[in-house]
Design an enzyme around this catalytic site. Structure first.
Site: not given
Length: 220
Positions: A13, A132
């Site tokens: 990402c 996360d």
């Protein structure tokens, strides 16, 4: 590895450069994430994401990351990258995630008070939950979280994120057994600048973890 053994998918990402997109694909990434959140140091515009996504070969998925974006901002991203998977990384309610009518990932900022099973129940149409670290602001900040916070029986695929790098991802895959892993700062030389060698090492480490999982499963 046995062809029937599940393979951990890899998402890289926060890409901002053509060379990094090409290197990530060569390294073995299954998905490439573009950050459409202006406050991020890895942010790109919708138009820039479209330019970068057009470099992707078939079967490598572009992912557009949004944080509390407006409907118009999401529409602009999809106009630029029509085939994108959406990732909601802010405080979006379920109806905001489903409104675009597109497949999406729902990010969870993991902390002891986060009820992941409740989050999954409120997002039954999510393709996966991306886990996360909980830090100030949005995004994991390159920090890991306590994997023991993940309850058993999460009813949808899990994407493990938060502080992963080539050295830690083997333990992450073996401990969590996620559907996929997600990395950003762990394969960078600077914020938004990916390191081709680190991306290659990360992907190789995931494949090593898969081999270890398969070996352990064969021995049981």
């Amino acid at each position: 590895m046995n062809p029937l053994t599940p393979r951990t998918r890899i998402k890289i990402c926060g890409l901002t450069r053509e060379a990094d997109v090409d290197a990530a694909v060569t390294a073995g990434a299954d998905a490439i994430g573009f950050v459409l959140y202006p406050k991020s140091p890895r942010a790109v515009t919708a138009a820039r994401a479209g330019d970068l996504a057009r470099r992707l070969p078939p079967f490598v998925t572009p992912v557009l990351l949004f944080v509390n974006a407006t409907a118009d901002e999401i529409a602009a991203g999809l106009a630029a990258v029509p085939q994108a998977l959406l990732q909601f990384h802010g405080d979006e309610p379920p109806e905001a995630c489903t409104a675009p009518g597109r497949p999406y990932l729902r990010a969870a900022r993991m902390a002891p008070d986060v009820d992941l099973l409740d989050l999954a129940a409120r997002h039954p149409s999510a393709q996966a939950l991306l886990l996360d670290a909980h830090v100030e602001g949005y995004g994991g900040g390159g920090k890991a979280f306590d994997w023991s916070l993940i309850p058993p029986g999460v009813p949808c695929p899990v994407v493990l994120s938060g502080g992963l790098n080539p050295a830690s991802v083997i333990d992450g895959v073996m401990h969590v057994r996620p559907w996929a892993v997600d990395v950003s700062s762990g394969v960078e030389s600077a914020k938004g600048i990916k390191d081709a060698a680190l991306m290659h090492r990360f992907c190789q480490a995931v494949r090593e973890a898969d081999a270890r999982v398969a070996q352990a499963s064969a021995g049981t």
